[in-house]
Motif scaffolding. Structure first.
Motif, short mmCIF file in Angstrom:
data_model
loop_
_atom_site.label_atom_id
_atom_site.label_comp_id
_atom_site.label_asym_id
_atom_site.label_seq_id
_atom_site.Cartn_x
_atom_site.Cartn_y
_atom_site.Cartn_z
N GLY A 28 -14.68 7.17 -0.16
CA GLY A 28 -13.44 7.39 0.58
C GLY A 28 -12.47 8.15 -0.28
O GLY A 28 -12.46 7.97 -1.50
N LYS A 29 -11.69 9.07 0.30
CA LYS A 29 -10.64 9.68 -0.52
C LYS A 29 -9.31 9.06 -0.12
O LYS A 29 -9.12 8.71 1.05
N HIS A 30 -8.44 8.90 -1.10
CA HIS A 30 -7.20 8.15 -0.86
C HIS A 30 -6.06 9.13 -0.63
O HIS A 30 -5.82 10.01 -1.44
N GLU A 31 -5.37 8.98 0.50
CA GLU A 31 -4.23 9.87 0.79
C GLU A 31 -2.96 9.06 0.87
O GLU A 31 -2.93 8.01 1.52
N TRP A 75 -12.78 4.57 4.80
CA TRP A 75 -13.80 3.97 3.94
C TRP A 75 -15.15 4.09 4.63
O TRP A 75 -15.29 3.64 5.77
N TYR A 83 -7.55 0.28 3.49
CA TYR A 83 -8.93 0.68 3.74
C TYR A 83 -9.23 0.59 5.23
O TYR A 83 -9.09 -0.48 5.82
N THR A 90 -4.18 0.43 -1.55
CA THR A 90 -4.66 1.36 -0.53
C THR A 90 -5.06 0.60 0.74
O THR A 90 -5.66 -0.47 0.66
N ALA A 93 0.83 -1.21 0.00
CA ALA A 93 0.00 0.00 0.00
C ALA A 93 0.87 1.25 0.00
O ALA A 93 1.92 1.30 0.63
N HIS A 112 -1.18 4.27 -0.05
CA HIS A 112 -2.21 5.21 0.38
C HIS A 112 -3.05 4.60 1.50
O HIS A 112 -3.05 3.39 1.70
N TYR A 113 -3.80 5.45 2.17
CA TYR A 113 -4.82 4.95 3.08
C TYR A 113 -6.11 5.70 2.80
O TYR A 113 -6.09 6.79 2.21
N THR A 114 -7.23 5.09 3.17
CA THR A 114 -8.51 5.79 3.00
C THR A 114 -9.44 5.48 4.17
O THR A 114 -9.44 4.35 4.69
#
Ligand code: ADP
Ligand code: MG
Length: 691
Positions: free
Chosen positions: A74-77, A64, A138, A136, A58, A60-62
């Motif tokens: 969810g927006k992915h950062e 969810w 989640y 990502t 991964a 990114h994280y989101t």
């Protein structure tokens, strides 16, 4: 084990391995016993989660979450950040784990949020595990407004799980149980879906935009031969299903049963049941992964309730029970249900709950798509009733009438062949026509539409059962004789709520009449169903159980109306576009070509009267389609001028949708008269039989 189950999930074993013991213990207590989350452990969890997620690929994280759209968001950062020394590092703080702040103004809120208060928050749900998907991390979260009001499907679900658990614990203690530490509702969600060829799907605007066909002449063959249900799975579909299973297993979804369903191109997936919150998250995940894997296989997965006329549509069955942490299923009748006081008590709570709040259950299964399916002899009717099976029902009636109730001995089936194993007969047969059936150790609510979030139906069940159990608690607390008290609760339940029990054929005309005599609510469409959300008795239930404030009920009412309106307008606009830009031009072109043929024949001395009458017939359809398009356009405009949401929805349901159905009939007739090579999009046979 050859499969690496849940390898993409930050589950208990991964946490145990990576977290300090004290943090792990504390988190377990929150997860399993519902203890408050210790905010101090966020830092440690975030750091372990990040390390694990990066190892899993991964970046990114989101956060969810499940806004009131029936799907997830969810927006992915990226984990990337710059530290004080100016170096780029991978960072994920405890604060970022616990709280997110998406812009709430872009999601339905039903007036809970004025545009100037755009803030919304997502809060980490530690009771559902994080997972990695497509690079990502989640993190399952609950989504609320600036003032903490629920804007999603998960928050009320978690509230209802807690309410039911606390209430059930008090009952268990009064019944003498000293060992159980927590209780949770368990849910298994069967999911139906269609698979069609992607290339053909892409050529149909209605499927792409609305998820269902708005036109389509009846194909020569539908589902009448019963040759698809549980039949051989085509190789292409089998390879989709294999990939889907593997993908779901990686994500911790215990996908278990797969088979062909009744309609051609229709299939079903059922996972092993799990706690309600996880079951709902997994159902959302299943629907998303289905769509994705289908696309990779050159297919399109349709989750709409009624993609095709003339064959069955798709539902989702919610199998629901109440289980304790030490392995008791409180809805399991055991060997002697007639004297299983605890079972009888919970059974009565469910009967009471469903009878009192049938209208809420009905709205939990309402969406524009499901209106095309419910009550059509392929799905339960609009009237809610409970199927208990004759055996259980006679036990209740005997108790109510003061007779001794006896439990049946196990029956063995006579199959007439000695070589076959002796099979025991179940207490009750399946009643596939029942909207709400007892199936041995759980209830199965069968009305949900395939595309719907199952969460609200569980919220309704949990809160209504919590209320009934609360009333029983008062009686039990004052009682010195538990069996006697339960017997009187059974009598009262049969007398006051017995009308909801019906073990017969729910599709029959007699039942409709009988249901009316019994005074059961008959709610025939989504628009009428939505009204339940603002009924004083329902607002009171949710307030009392702490699930929704009155404001939150009203906001959900608005959201459902708004959704209905949007969906129907989109369908009407799509219909208009296909009609005017595809169907009418095709009919006109074809008419021209057969008229030319007629003239050529005529010039050669052949007067083909049949051809002439076909031209006349088709030309009649063409005029109707042209004027129908204009009328449809006028109705759409009228719908937009009404203003009040409830009134607009009433107009769409009573006037616009029926008009669309009648317009479709002309187009379908025209389709059946045209050369198939000039019809502008794939027909039903192409879609249903050429997967
Ligand atoms: P059917 O199609 O006959 O209804 P399935 O096996 O397809 O049966 O689906 C039954 C669903 O019910 C599965 O998801 C299963 O895990 C779930 N289930 C079984 N026992 C329970 C229970 N005690 N509580 C909740 N769900 C359950
Ligand atoms: Mg089922």
């Amino acid at each position: 084990m050859a499969i690496n189950f849940a390898c993409k999930v930050f589950d208990d074993s991964e946490m145990k391995h990576r977290l300090p013991d004290s943090v792990f213990e504390s988190l377990q207590n929150t997860k399993k016993l519902g203890n408050p989350l210790d905010p101090g452990l966020a830092e440690a969890v975030a750091s372990a989660m990040k390390d694990w997620a990066i190892e899993m690929g991964a970046t990114h994280y989101t956060h969810w979450f499940q806004p009131m759209t029936n799907i997830t968001a969810g927006k992915h950062e990226a984990f990337l950040n710059r530290n004080s020394a100016g170096e780029v590092i991978m960072e994920f703080s405890g604060k970022a784990l616990i709280r997110g702040e998406p812009d709430a103004s872009s999601f339905p809120s039903g007036g809970l949020r004025a545009t100037f208060e755009a803030r919304g928050y997502t809060a980490w749900d530690p009771t559902s595990p994080a997972f990695v998907r497509d690079g990502t991390l989640y993190i399952p979260t609950a989504f609320c407004s600036y003032n903490g009001e629920a804007l999603d499907a998960k928050t009320p679900l978690l509230r209802s799980i807690q309410a039911l658990s606390e209430q059930t614990m008090r009952i268990l203690r009064l019944m003498g149980n000293t060992t159980t530490k927590s209780v949770t509702s368990m849910v298994g969600l069967e999911q139906e879906y269609f698979l069609v060829d992607r290339e053909k799907y892409e050529k149909r605007l209605d499927l792409k935009i609305c998820g269902r066909t708005l036109f389509g002449a009846k194909p020569p063959k539908g589902q009448e031969l019963d040759d698809h249900y549980c039949g051989r799975i085509r190789l292409r579909v089998a390879s989709f299903m294999k990939d889907l299973d593997e993908r779901l297993w990686d994500l911790g979804v215990i996908s278990k049963v797969k088979h062909n369903e009744v309609a051609p191109a229709q299939h079903e997936l059922a996972p092993v049941f799990s706690s309600a919150n996880i079951a709902c998250d997994h159902n959302q995940l299943t629907m998303e992964v289905m769509r994705q894997v289908a696309k990779e296989h050159g297919l399109a997965c349709l989750l709409h309730e009624k993609p095709f006329e003339y064959v069955n549509g798709s539902g989702k069955h919610n199998n629901w029970s109440i289980n304790t942490d030490d392995g008791l299923n409180l809805l399991k009748p055991g060997k002697n249900p007639a004297e299983n006081w605890q079972f009888l008590l919970f059974l009565c709570a469910v009967i009471t709950a469903v009878d009192r709040y049938a209208d809420l259950l009905r709205v939990s299964a309402s969406c524009p798509g499901n209106d095309e399916r419910l009550g059509m002899n392929e799905a339960p009717p609009a009237v809610i009733s409970i199927n208990l099976g004759n055996h259980l029902y006679s036990i209740l009636k005997n108790i109510a009438e003061g007779r001794r109730a006896v439990s049946d001995e196990a029956h063995y089936l006579a199959m007439g062949v000695d070589a076959l194993p002796a099979l025991t007969q179940d207490d009750s047969d399946r009643n596939r026509t029942s909207p709400f059936a007892f199936t041995g150790n759980r209830f199965e609510f069968r009305m949900l539409g395939a595309s719907q979030s199952p969460a609200f139906s569980i919220v309704v069940l949990n809160s209504a059962v919590t209320e009934a159990l609360g009333e029983f608690e008062t009686l039990l607390a004052a009682s010195s004789d538990i069996p006697e008290t339960v017997r009187s609760i059974v009598s009262k339940t049969v007398a006051e709520h017995g009308r909801i029990i019906f073990n017969g054929n729910n599709y029959s005309e007699e039942w409709r009449a009988e249901a009316r005599r019994r005074g059961l609510p008959e709610i025939n469409n989504t628009v009428e169903a939505i009204d339940a959300l603002i009924q004083p008795k329902n607002i009171a239930l949710f307030a009392k159980t702490g699930i929704f404030t009155e404001n939150e009920c009203r906001s959900r009412y608005e959201v459902l109306l708004e959704n209905y309106e949007k969906v129907v307008f989109i369908e009407a606009n799509t219909m208009l576009e296909m009609l005017e830009r595809q169907i009418i031009p095709a009919v006109t072109g074809y008419l021209g070509s057969i008229a030319r043929s007629y003239n050529e024949l005529y010039a050669a001395g052949v007067a083909n009267d049949e051809l002439k009458s076909l031209i006349t017939e088709l030309s009649g359809f063409e005029s109707r389609l042209i004027s129908g398009g204009r009328e449809l356009e006028a109705l759409i405009s009228r719908g937009h001028t009404i203003g009040d949401a409830r009134e607009t929805c009433g107009f769409l349901q009573k006037t616009l949708r029926p008009y669309m159905t009648s317009l479709r009939a002309y187009a379908d007739r025209a389709e059946s008269l045209l050369d198939s090579s000039v019809w502008p999009f794939p027909n039903y046979t192409d879609l249903l039989f050429r997967v």
